[in-house]
Write a protein that holds these residues in place. Structure first.
Motif, mmCIF file in Angstrom:
data_model
loop_
_atom_site.group_PDB
_atom_site.id
_atom_site.type_symbol
_atom_site.label_atom_id
_atom_site.label_comp_id
_atom_site.label_asym_id
_atom_site.label_seq_id
_atom_site.Cartn_x
_atom_site.Cartn_y
_atom_site.Cartn_z
ATOM 1 N N ALA A 36 51.740 -7.019 -40.096
ATOM 2 C CA ALA A 36 51.849 -6.647 -38.693
ATOM 3 C C ALA A 36 53.061 -7.321 -38.048
ATOM 4 C CB ALA A 36 50.570 -7.045 -37.957
ATOM 5 N N ASP A 37 53.585 -6.673 -37.014
ATOM 6 C CA ASP A 37 54.743 -7.217 -36.289
ATOM 7 C C ASP A 37 54.406 -8.599 -35.729
ATOM 8 O OD1 ASP A 37 57.156 -7.482 -35.001
ATOM 9 O OD2 ASP A 37 56.583 -6.220 -33.297
ATOM 10 N N GLY A 38 55.265 -9.571 -36.039
ATOM 11 C CA GLY A 38 55.084 -10.917 -35.501
ATOM 12 C C GLY A 38 54.066 -11.768 -36.238
ATOM 13 N N SER A 39 53.483 -11.222 -37.301
ATOM 14 C CA SER A 39 52.433 -11.972 -37.991
ATOM 15 C C SER A 39 53.018 -12.958 -39.003
ATOM 16 C CB SER A 39 51.485 -11.002 -38.704
ATOM 17 O OG SER A 39 52.170 -10.349 -39.755
ATOM 18 N N THR A 115 62.536 -1.901 -35.403
ATOM 19 C CA THR A 115 62.490 -3.115 -36.207
ATOM 20 C C THR A 115 61.159 -3.815 -35.976
ATOM 21 O OG1 THR A 115 63.418 -4.506 -34.459
ATOM 22 C CG2 THR A 115 64.983 -3.523 -35.983
ATOM 23 N N PHE A 116 60.754 -4.611 -36.948
ATOM 24 C CA PHE A 116 59.638 -5.524 -36.730
ATOM 25 C C PHE A 116 59.865 -6.745 -37.600
ATOM 26 C CE2 PHE A 116 56.985 -5.095 -40.552
ATOM 27 C CZ PHE A 116 57.390 -3.881 -41.073
ATOM 28 N N THR A 117 59.163 -7.817 -37.286
ATOM 29 C CA THR A 117 59.365 -9.062 -38.022
ATOM 30 C C THR A 117 58.033 -9.593 -38.552
ATOM 31 O OG1 THR A 117 59.075 -10.445 -36.062
ATOM 32 C CG2 THR A 117 61.312 -9.716 -36.543
ATOM 33 N N PHE A 118 58.134 -10.384 -39.597
ATOM 34 C CA PHE A 118 56.967 -11.139 -40.063
ATOM 35 C C PHE A 118 57.481 -12.397 -40.740
ATOM 36 C CE2 PHE A 118 58.075 -8.490 -43.690
ATOM 37 C CZ PHE A 118 57.934 -9.334 -44.777
#
Ligand SMILES: [Cu+2]
Length: 191
Positions: A36-39, A115-118
């Motif tokens: 998940a994004d931000g996980s 975009t997303f980050t982990f």
């Protein structure tokens, strides 16, 4: 004078009709990602999965999985199954915060991107049997080259399917406008 007002009203209506015609079809929506994004996850996973509300078109898909140094750790070409776009990650990818930069062609043929980050606490597992088998799979020239270089050439221009109904709608609109305009001009001349 009243005829001129009517003419302007017709032209304004035509312009207003153009807008909903172009926006009628909605893009696919990214519903969730894995991770998940931000996980924060324990270790770098073997792949990232993007889940859309529709099945993206299988051309022009481009997913970069950038490690903390900005190196793309994507391993081979992404695969699309239903609404799920899966991008394998190279075995042994380093720990840290990853930025996934994605671009797919929506089912309505529009390119969409985001975009997303982990963050991964530890590096990805070293090459396993299944990962090795998956790595030998891409043998076509397209799959062998980096996704970043292969994708844009095939996706930079909108797919033709979109333009056929739009062009047909525009032709009909122009014909109707021409008819209404000629009628309004004739009435303006009569008055
Ligand atoms: Cu769209």
């Amino acid at each position: 004078m009243r005829g001129l007002v009517r003419l302007l009203a017709v032209l304004g209506l035509g312009g207003a009709l153009m807008l909903p015609a172009a926006a009628a079809q909605a893009h696919d929506v990214l519903e969730q990602t894995t991770p998940a994004d931000g996980s924060t996850v324990q270790s770098v996973p073997a792949s990232v999965v993007l889940t859309f509300d529709h099945t993206p078109i299988g051309i022009g898909t481009e997913i970069q999985v950038k490690d903390p140094a900005g190196t793309n750790q994507a391993d081979g070409a992404p695969s699309i199954v239903d609404g799920n776009v899966t991008q394998p990650i190279k075995p042994g990818a380093p720990a840290g915060t990853y930025t996934v930069v994605w671009r797919v062609v929506s089912a309505d043929s529009h390119p969409i991107e985001g975009t997303f980050t982990f963050t991964a606490k530890t590096a990805g597992a070293a090459q396993t049997g299944s990962a090795a088998a998956g790595q030998q799979q891409p043998s076509s020239p397209e799959a062998a080259s980096a996704p970043g270089t292969a994708a844009p050439s095939s996706s930079s221009s909108p797919t033709p399917e979109l333009w056929i109904p739009l062009a047909a709608a525009a032709l009909v609109l122009i014909a109707v406008l021409a008819f209404l305009t000629r009628r309004a001009v004739r009435r303006a001349a009569e008055e």
